[in-house]
Design an enzyme around this catalytic site. Structure first.
Site, short mmCIF file in Angstrom:
data_model
loop_
_atom_site.label_atom_id
_atom_site.label_comp_id
_atom_site.label_asym_id
_atom_site.label_seq_id
_atom_site.Cartn_x
_atom_site.Cartn_y
_atom_site.Cartn_z
N CYS A 89 0.56 -1.16 -0.25
CA CYS A 89 -0.03 0.11 -0.41
C CYS A 89 0.54 0.85 -0.04
CB CYS A 89 -0.70 -0.34 0.99
SG CYS A 89 -2.65 -0.99 1.23
N GLN A 149 -4.88 -8.48 5.75
CA GLN A 149 -5.13 -7.85 5.81
C GLN A 149 -6.10 -7.49 7.26
OE1 GLN A 149 -3.73 -3.93 4.18
NE2 GLN A 149 -1.95 -5.34 3.10
N ARG A 208 -19.93 9.03 0.98
CA ARG A 208 -20.90 9.00 1.26
C ARG A 208 -22.22 9.94 2.02
NH1 ARG A 208 -18.22 3.71 2.43
NH2 ARG A 208 -19.18 1.95 0.62
N SER A 235 -11.11 0.96 3.77
CA SER A 235 -11.33 1.93 2.64
C SER A 235 -11.55 1.24 2.26
CB SER A 235 -9.86 2.15 2.35
OG SER A 235 -8.56 0.48 2.26
N HIS A 336 -8.93 4.41 -1.97
CA HIS A 336 -7.35 3.19 -1.69
C HIS A 336 -7.06 2.28 -2.89
CE1 HIS A 336 -4.03 1.62 0.17
NE2 HIS A 336 -4.27 0.15 0.96
N CYS A 366 0.24 1.90 6.38
CA CYS A 366 -0.02 0.53 7.01
C CYS A 366 0.46 -0.37 5.52
CB CYS A 366 -0.70 -0.53 7.41
SG CYS A 366 -2.04 -0.03 7.40
N GLY A 368 1.85 -4.07 4.03
CA GLY A 368 1.65 -5.76 3.50
C GLY A 368 3.23 -6.19 4.53
#
Length: 380
Positions: A89, A149, A208, A235, A336, A366, A368
Protein backbone atom coordinates in the site's frame (compact mmCIF):
# COMPACT_ATOMS: atom_id res chain seq x y z
CA UNK A 1 24.34 19.45 -0.15
CA UNK A 2 21.47 18.58 -2.47
CA UNK A 3 17.88 18.53 -1.31
CA UNK A 4 14.61 17.18 -2.71
CA UNK A 5 11.71 19.54 -3.35
CA UNK A 6 8.25 19.09 -4.82
CA UNK A 7 7.19 21.64 -7.41
CA UNK A 8 3.88 20.09 -8.49
CA UNK A 9 1.52 17.48 -7.06
CA UNK A 10 -1.71 16.45 -8.73
CA UNK A 11 -4.07 13.50 -8.71
CA UNK A 12 -6.99 12.09 -10.58
CA UNK A 13 -10.31 11.79 -8.80
CA UNK A 14 -10.64 8.42 -7.09
CA UNK A 15 -13.21 6.16 -8.69
CA UNK A 16 -15.28 3.42 -7.11
CA UNK A 17 -14.81 -0.21 -8.11
CA UNK A 18 -16.56 -0.68 -11.46
CA UNK A 19 -17.29 3.03 -11.36
CA UNK A 20 -16.62 5.98 -13.64
CA UNK A 21 -12.88 5.38 -14.07
CA UNK A 22 -13.15 1.63 -14.64
CA UNK A 23 -13.20 2.02 -18.42
CA UNK A 24 -9.72 3.59 -18.45
CA UNK A 25 -6.60 1.46 -18.85
CA UNK A 26 -4.36 1.90 -15.77
CA UNK A 27 -1.44 3.06 -17.92
CA UNK A 28 -3.63 5.78 -19.38
CA UNK A 29 -4.86 6.75 -15.91
CA UNK A 30 -1.27 7.08 -14.70
CA UNK A 31 -0.31 8.97 -17.84
CA UNK A 32 -3.03 11.53 -17.10
CA UNK A 33 -1.36 12.41 -13.80
CA UNK A 34 2.18 12.47 -15.21
CA UNK A 35 1.29 14.58 -18.24
CA UNK A 36 -0.52 17.04 -16.01
CA UNK A 37 2.39 17.81 -13.64
CA UNK A 38 4.69 18.26 -16.63
CA UNK A 39 2.25 20.55 -18.42
CA UNK A 40 1.47 22.49 -15.24
CA UNK A 41 5.10 23.48 -14.78
CA UNK A 42 5.91 23.88 -18.45
CA UNK A 43 9.23 22.07 -18.18
CA UNK A 44 10.93 20.46 -21.14
CA UNK A 45 10.09 16.78 -20.45
CA UNK A 46 13.47 15.69 -21.79
CA UNK A 47 15.07 16.89 -18.51
CA UNK A 48 13.22 14.20 -16.53
CA UNK A 49 15.71 11.58 -15.39
CA UNK A 50 13.21 8.92 -14.33
CA UNK A 51 9.56 8.13 -13.66
CA UNK A 52 9.21 6.13 -10.44
CA UNK A 53 5.70 4.73 -10.07
CA UNK A 54 4.10 2.54 -7.43
CA UNK A 55 1.77 -0.29 -8.40
CA UNK A 56 0.82 -3.29 -6.26
CA UNK A 57 -0.99 -5.76 -8.50
CA UNK A 58 1.60 -6.06 -11.25
CA UNK A 59 -0.30 -8.44 -13.46
CA UNK A 60 -2.47 -8.25 -16.58
CA UNK A 61 -2.77 -4.59 -17.66
CA UNK A 62 -0.42 -3.48 -14.87
CA UNK A 63 2.51 -5.70 -15.78
CA UNK A 64 5.57 -5.08 -17.95
CA UNK A 65 6.97 -2.20 -15.85
CA UNK A 66 3.89 0.02 -15.97
CA UNK A 67 6.00 3.05 -15.01
CA UNK A 68 7.72 2.94 -18.39
CA UNK A 69 4.39 2.48 -20.16
CA UNK A 70 2.95 5.40 -18.20
CA UNK A 71 5.90 7.63 -19.17
CA UNK A 72 5.52 6.89 -22.87
CA UNK A 73 1.72 7.09 -22.69
CA UNK A 74 2.10 10.56 -21.14
CA UNK A 75 3.98 11.66 -24.24
CA UNK A 76 7.38 11.91 -22.55
CA UNK A 77 10.41 11.45 -24.80
CA UNK A 78 11.64 7.89 -25.32
CA UNK A 79 14.80 8.95 -23.47
CA UNK A 80 12.84 9.06 -20.18
CA UNK A 81 12.90 5.67 -18.39
CA UNK A 82 10.50 4.35 -15.78
CA UNK A 83 10.66 1.93 -12.87
CA UNK A 84 7.79 0.30 -10.97
CA UNK A 85 7.84 -0.04 -7.18
CA UNK A 86 5.95 -2.48 -4.94
CA UNK A 87 5.97 -1.80 -1.24
CA UNK A 88 2.34 -2.84 -1.04
CA UNK A 89 0.00 0.00 0.00
CA UNK A 90 2.95 2.35 0.47
CA UNK A 91 4.30 1.82 -3.05
CA UNK A 92 3.91 5.38 -4.32
CA UNK A 93 5.04 6.86 -1.01
CA UNK A 94 8.14 4.72 -1.44
CA UNK A 95 8.45 6.09 -4.98
CA UNK A 96 8.74 9.56 -3.43
CA UNK A 97 11.37 8.26 -1.00
CA UNK A 98 13.40 6.74 -3.84
CA UNK A 99 13.12 9.95 -5.85
CA UNK A 100 14.25 12.04 -2.88
CA UNK A 101 17.19 9.74 -2.21
CA UNK A 102 18.28 9.94 -5.84
CA UNK A 103 18.03 13.72 -5.87
CA UNK A 104 19.97 14.13 -2.63
CA UNK A 105 22.62 11.67 -3.82
CA UNK A 106 23.06 13.58 -7.07
CA UNK A 107 21.90 10.70 -9.28
CA UNK A 108 18.83 12.65 -10.40
CA UNK A 109 18.07 16.29 -11.11
CA UNK A 110 14.40 15.92 -12.04
CA UNK A 111 12.07 13.00 -11.27
CA UNK A 112 8.38 12.21 -11.48
CA UNK A 113 7.21 10.06 -8.56
CA UNK A 114 3.74 8.66 -8.15
CA UNK A 115 1.59 5.62 -8.61
CA UNK A 116 -1.50 4.07 -10.11
CA UNK A 117 -3.91 1.24 -9.46
CA UNK A 118 -7.05 0.20 -11.29
CA UNK A 119 -8.61 -2.26 -8.88
CA UNK A 120 -11.63 -2.52 -11.17
CA UNK A 121 -9.56 -3.88 -14.02
CA UNK A 122 -6.78 -5.67 -12.09
CA UNK A 123 -8.34 -7.11 -8.93
CA UNK A 124 -6.45 -7.09 -5.64
CA UNK A 125 -4.49 -10.30 -5.19
CA UNK A 126 -4.54 -11.20 -8.88
CA UNK A 127 -0.75 -11.11 -9.10
CA UNK A 128 -0.56 -14.11 -6.75
CA UNK A 129 -2.31 -16.23 -9.41
CA UNK A 130 -3.76 -18.46 -6.72
CA UNK A 131 -0.38 -19.26 -5.20
CA UNK A 132 0.85 -18.58 -1.65
CA UNK A 133 3.66 -16.02 -1.35
CA UNK A 134 4.99 -17.87 1.71
CA UNK A 135 7.51 -20.68 1.46
CA UNK A 136 8.62 -23.27 4.00
CA UNK A 137 11.20 -21.07 5.71
CA UNK A 138 8.74 -18.23 6.22
CA UNK A 139 6.00 -20.57 7.44
CA UNK A 140 8.38 -22.20 9.88
CA UNK A 141 8.91 -18.78 11.47
CA UNK A 142 5.30 -17.58 11.26
CA UNK A 143 2.64 -20.26 11.30
CA UNK A 144 -0.36 -17.96 11.47
CA UNK A 145 0.29 -15.31 8.81
CA UNK A 146 -2.47 -14.51 6.34
CA UNK A 147 -2.37 -12.08 3.41
CA UNK A 148 -5.85 -10.98 4.57
CA UNK A 149 -5.24 -7.58 6.11
CA UNK A 150 -8.74 -7.45 7.56
CA UNK A 151 -7.69 -10.06 10.12
CA UNK A 152 -4.88 -7.72 11.19
CA UNK A 153 -7.38 -4.87 11.48
CA UNK A 154 -9.50 -7.02 13.80
CA UNK A 155 -6.43 -7.89 15.88
CA UNK A 156 -5.61 -4.19 16.26
CA UNK A 157 -9.15 -3.42 17.39
CA UNK A 158 -8.91 -6.17 19.99
CA UNK A 159 -5.43 -5.18 21.24
CA UNK A 160 -6.27 -1.47 21.52
CA UNK A 161 -9.78 -2.19 22.85
CA UNK A 162 -11.52 -0.34 20.03
CA UNK A 163 -15.27 -0.76 19.78
CA UNK A 164 -17.41 -1.09 16.67
CA UNK A 165 -18.92 2.30 17.49
CA UNK A 166 -15.49 3.96 17.60
CA UNK A 167 -14.63 2.52 14.19
CA UNK A 168 -17.94 3.62 12.71
CA UNK A 169 -17.56 7.10 14.20
CA UNK A 170 -14.20 7.50 12.48
CA UNK A 171 -15.74 6.33 9.21
CA UNK A 172 -18.55 8.88 9.45
CA UNK A 173 -15.97 11.57 10.24
CA UNK A 174 -14.03 10.62 7.10
CA UNK A 175 -17.07 10.98 4.85
CA UNK A 176 -18.16 14.24 6.48
CA UNK A 177 -14.71 15.81 6.14
CA UNK A 178 -14.31 14.66 2.55
CA UNK A 179 -17.73 16.03 1.62
CA UNK A 180 -16.94 19.34 3.30
CA UNK A 181 -13.58 19.59 1.51
CA UNK A 182 -15.26 18.86 -1.83
CA UNK A 183 -18.01 21.42 -1.26
CA UNK A 184 -15.52 24.09 -0.14
CA UNK A 185 -13.41 23.55 -3.28
CA UNK A 186 -10.36 22.45 -1.32
CA UNK A 187 -9.70 19.60 -3.76
CA UNK A 188 -10.04 21.75 -6.88
CA UNK A 189 -6.35 22.65 -7.08
CA UNK A 190 -5.23 19.03 -6.79
CA UNK A 191 -7.74 17.08 -8.92
CA UNK A 192 -7.25 16.55 -12.65
CA UNK A 193 -10.56 16.15 -14.51
CA UNK A 194 -10.55 12.81 -16.34
CA UNK A 195 -12.58 12.56 -19.57
CA UNK A 196 -14.72 9.44 -19.97
CA UNK A 197 -17.49 8.38 -22.32
CA UNK A 198 -19.99 9.47 -19.67
CA UNK A 199 -18.40 12.91 -19.28
CA UNK A 200 -15.46 14.25 -17.29
CA UNK A 201 -14.92 12.88 -13.79
CA UNK A 202 -14.09 15.84 -11.57
CA UNK A 203 -14.73 14.62 -8.01
CA UNK A 204 -14.05 11.60 -5.84
CA UNK A 205 -16.77 9.03 -6.37
CA UNK A 206 -16.84 7.16 -3.07
CA UNK A 207 -17.96 9.85 -0.62
CA UNK A 208 -21.15 8.76 1.13
CA UNK A 209 -23.01 11.91 2.07
CA UNK A 210 -25.39 11.68 4.96
CA UNK A 211 -24.13 8.39 6.30
CA UNK A 212 -24.40 7.89 10.04
CA UNK A 213 -23.17 5.67 12.83
CA UNK A 214 -26.66 4.20 12.97
CA UNK A 215 -26.56 3.34 9.26
CA UNK A 216 -23.11 1.79 9.50
CA UNK A 217 -24.16 -0.21 12.55
CA UNK A 218 -26.45 -2.21 10.29
CA UNK A 219 -23.61 -3.63 8.21
CA UNK A 220 -22.32 -7.14 8.79
CA UNK A 221 -18.75 -7.74 9.86
CA UNK A 222 -16.52 -9.10 7.12
CA UNK A 223 -13.52 -10.88 8.57
CA UNK A 224 -14.68 -12.17 11.94
CA UNK A 225 -18.18 -13.22 12.99
CA UNK A 226 -18.05 -11.39 16.31
CA UNK A 227 -15.67 -8.73 15.04
CA UNK A 228 -15.89 -4.98 14.41
CA UNK A 229 -14.54 -4.46 10.87
CA UNK A 230 -17.13 -3.90 8.14
CA UNK A 231 -17.17 -2.58 4.60
CA UNK A 232 -18.34 0.70 6.12
CA UNK A 233 -15.30 1.29 8.36
CA UNK A 234 -12.67 0.03 5.92
CA UNK A 235 -11.14 1.68 2.88
CA UNK A 236 -12.86 1.41 -0.48
CA UNK A 237 -11.64 -0.61 -3.45
CA UNK A 238 -10.79 2.08 -5.95
CA UNK A 239 -9.17 3.31 -9.15
CA UNK A 240 -6.85 6.29 -9.23
CA UNK A 241 -3.45 7.84 -9.83
CA UNK A 242 -1.31 10.70 -8.55
CA UNK A 243 2.03 12.19 -9.53
CA UNK A 244 4.57 14.60 -8.01
CA UNK A 245 7.24 16.47 -9.93
CA UNK A 246 10.41 16.54 -7.83
CA UNK A 247 13.83 18.10 -8.26
CA UNK A 248 16.62 19.79 -6.34
CA UNK A 249 16.24 23.41 -5.25
CA UNK A 250 19.11 24.33 -7.54
CA UNK A 251 17.37 22.76 -10.52
CA UNK A 252 14.09 24.46 -9.62
CA UNK A 253 15.87 27.82 -9.56
CA UNK A 254 17.52 27.08 -12.88
CA UNK A 255 14.13 26.21 -14.42
CA UNK A 256 12.40 29.22 -12.83
CA UNK A 257 10.07 27.10 -10.69
CA UNK A 258 8.93 27.74 -7.12
CA UNK A 259 9.06 24.68 -4.82
CA UNK A 260 5.98 23.97 -2.72
CA UNK A 261 7.55 21.68 -0.13
CA UNK A 262 10.72 19.77 0.56
CA UNK A 263 11.21 16.24 1.81
CA UNK A 264 12.42 16.92 5.33
CA UNK A 265 12.59 13.34 6.66
CA UNK A 266 11.89 9.92 5.16
CA UNK A 267 12.01 6.69 7.15
CA UNK A 268 10.80 3.09 7.14
CA UNK A 269 9.68 0.68 9.84
CA UNK A 270 9.04 -3.04 10.01
CA UNK A 271 6.62 -4.73 12.41
CA UNK A 272 5.05 -8.11 13.15
CA UNK A 273 3.71 -9.47 9.83
CA UNK A 274 0.90 -11.31 11.62
CA UNK A 275 -0.93 -8.24 12.91
CA UNK A 276 0.67 -6.49 9.93
CA UNK A 277 -0.89 -3.01 10.11
CA UNK A 278 0.76 -1.35 13.13
CA UNK A 279 3.75 0.03 11.20
CA UNK A 280 2.70 3.71 11.22
CA UNK A 281 3.19 3.78 15.01
CA UNK A 282 6.94 3.00 15.07
CA UNK A 283 7.45 4.76 11.72
CA UNK A 284 6.04 8.00 13.18
CA UNK A 285 8.25 7.70 16.27
CA UNK A 286 11.29 7.08 14.07
CA UNK A 287 10.50 10.04 11.80
CA UNK A 288 10.06 12.40 14.74
CA UNK A 289 13.29 11.25 16.36
CA UNK A 290 15.27 11.58 13.14
CA UNK A 291 13.81 14.99 12.34
CA UNK A 292 14.20 16.43 15.84
CA UNK A 293 10.55 17.47 15.79
CA UNK A 294 7.81 16.70 18.29
CA UNK A 295 4.31 15.47 17.60
CA UNK A 296 3.04 18.97 18.41
CA UNK A 297 5.26 20.49 15.71
CA UNK A 298 3.31 18.67 13.01
CA UNK A 299 0.35 20.64 11.69
CA UNK A 300 -1.30 17.88 9.65
CA UNK A 301 -1.15 14.09 9.64
CA UNK A 302 -2.15 11.87 6.74
CA UNK A 303 -2.43 8.36 8.17
CA UNK A 304 -3.98 6.02 5.65
CA UNK A 305 -7.42 4.78 6.64
CA UNK A 306 -6.91 1.26 5.33
CA UNK A 307 -9.17 0.27 8.22
CA UNK A 308 -10.53 2.59 10.90
CA UNK A 309 -8.70 0.65 13.60
CA UNK A 310 -5.32 1.65 12.14
CA UNK A 311 -5.48 5.45 12.69
CA UNK A 312 -7.39 4.97 15.95
CA UNK A 313 -4.59 2.82 17.41
CA UNK A 314 -2.06 5.31 16.00
CA UNK A 315 -3.86 8.16 17.78
CA UNK A 316 -3.75 6.29 21.09
CA UNK A 317 -0.03 5.58 20.81
CA UNK A 318 1.13 8.97 19.53
CA UNK A 319 -1.20 11.28 21.44
CA UNK A 320 -1.69 13.32 18.26
CA UNK A 321 -4.49 15.86 18.02
CA UNK A 322 -7.32 14.20 16.09
CA UNK A 323 -8.29 17.54 14.54
CA UNK A 324 -5.01 17.41 12.59
CA UNK A 325 -5.64 13.85 11.35
CA UNK A 326 -6.85 13.45 7.76
CA UNK A 327 -8.61 16.84 7.88
CA UNK A 328 -10.05 16.41 4.39
CA UNK A 329 -11.18 12.83 4.89
CA UNK A 330 -9.26 9.63 4.34
CA UNK A 331 -9.38 6.40 2.38
CA UNK A 332 -12.65 5.30 3.98
CA UNK A 333 -14.32 8.13 2.05
CA UNK A 334 -11.84 8.93 -0.71
CA UNK A 335 -10.82 5.38 -1.59
CA UNK A 336 -7.61 3.38 -1.56
CA UNK A 337 -6.24 2.60 -5.03
CA UNK A 338 -3.34 0.62 -3.51
CA UNK A 339 -0.23 1.61 -5.50
CA UNK A 340 -1.58 5.12 -6.10
CA UNK A 341 -2.58 5.87 -2.52
CA UNK A 342 0.74 7.07 -1.12
CA UNK A 343 1.03 9.73 -3.81
CA UNK A 344 -2.66 10.63 -3.36
CA UNK A 345 -2.21 11.16 0.38
CA UNK A 346 0.91 13.24 -0.21
CA UNK A 347 -0.77 15.35 -2.87
CA UNK A 348 -3.71 16.02 -0.56
CA UNK A 349 -1.38 16.84 2.33
CA UNK A 350 0.76 19.24 0.28
CA UNK A 351 -2.25 21.19 -0.94
CA UNK A 352 -3.67 21.37 2.58
CA UNK A 353 -0.34 22.64 3.92
CA UNK A 354 -0.23 25.26 1.20
CA UNK A 355 -3.83 26.37 1.75
CA UNK A 356 -3.50 26.57 5.54
CA UNK A 357 0.11 27.79 5.81
CA UNK A 358 1.19 24.67 7.72
CA UNK A 359 4.94 24.26 8.02
CA UNK A 360 5.22 20.50 8.71
CA UNK A 361 3.10 17.57 7.63
CA UNK A 362 3.62 13.88 8.37
CA UNK A 363 2.32 10.98 6.30
CA UNK A 364 2.40 7.28 7.12
CA UNK A 365 0.76 4.14 5.78
CA UNK A 366 0.42 0.56 6.95
CA UNK A 367 1.70 -1.92 4.38
CA UNK A 368 1.48 -5.61 3.64
CA UNK A 369 4.05 -7.78 5.36
CA UNK A 370 4.17 -5.54 8.42
CA UNK A 371 5.87 -2.38 7.13
CA UNK A 372 5.34 1.38 6.96
CA UNK A 373 6.77 4.47 5.35
CA UNK A 374 6.74 7.80 7.15
CA UNK A 375 7.51 11.10 5.46
CA UNK A 376 7.74 14.60 6.92
CA UNK A 377 7.32 17.43 4.44
CA UNK A 378 8.22 21.04 5.11
CA UNK A 379 6.46 23.89 3.35
CA UNK A 380 8.89 26.24 1.57
Amino acid sequence: MNDAVIVAARRTPTGKRKGMLSGIHPADLGATAVADVVAQTGIDPSVIDDVIFGCVSQSSEQTGDIARTVALSAGLPESVPGVTVDRQCGSSQQAVHFAAAGLIAGQYDVVVAGGVESMSRVPMGSSAAGQSPYGEKFNSRYDNVTPNQGIGAEMIAEQWKLSRTQLDELAVRSHELAAAATDAGRFDSQIIPVPTGAGAVTADEGIRRGTSVETLAGLDTVFKQDGVVTAGNASQISDGSAALLMMTSAKAKELGLNPIAKVHTAVLAGTDPVIMLTGPIPATAKALKKSGLSIDDIGVFEINEAFASVPLAWLQETGADISRLNPNGGAIALGHPLGGSGARLMTTMIHHMQQQGIRYGLQSMCEGGGQANATILELV
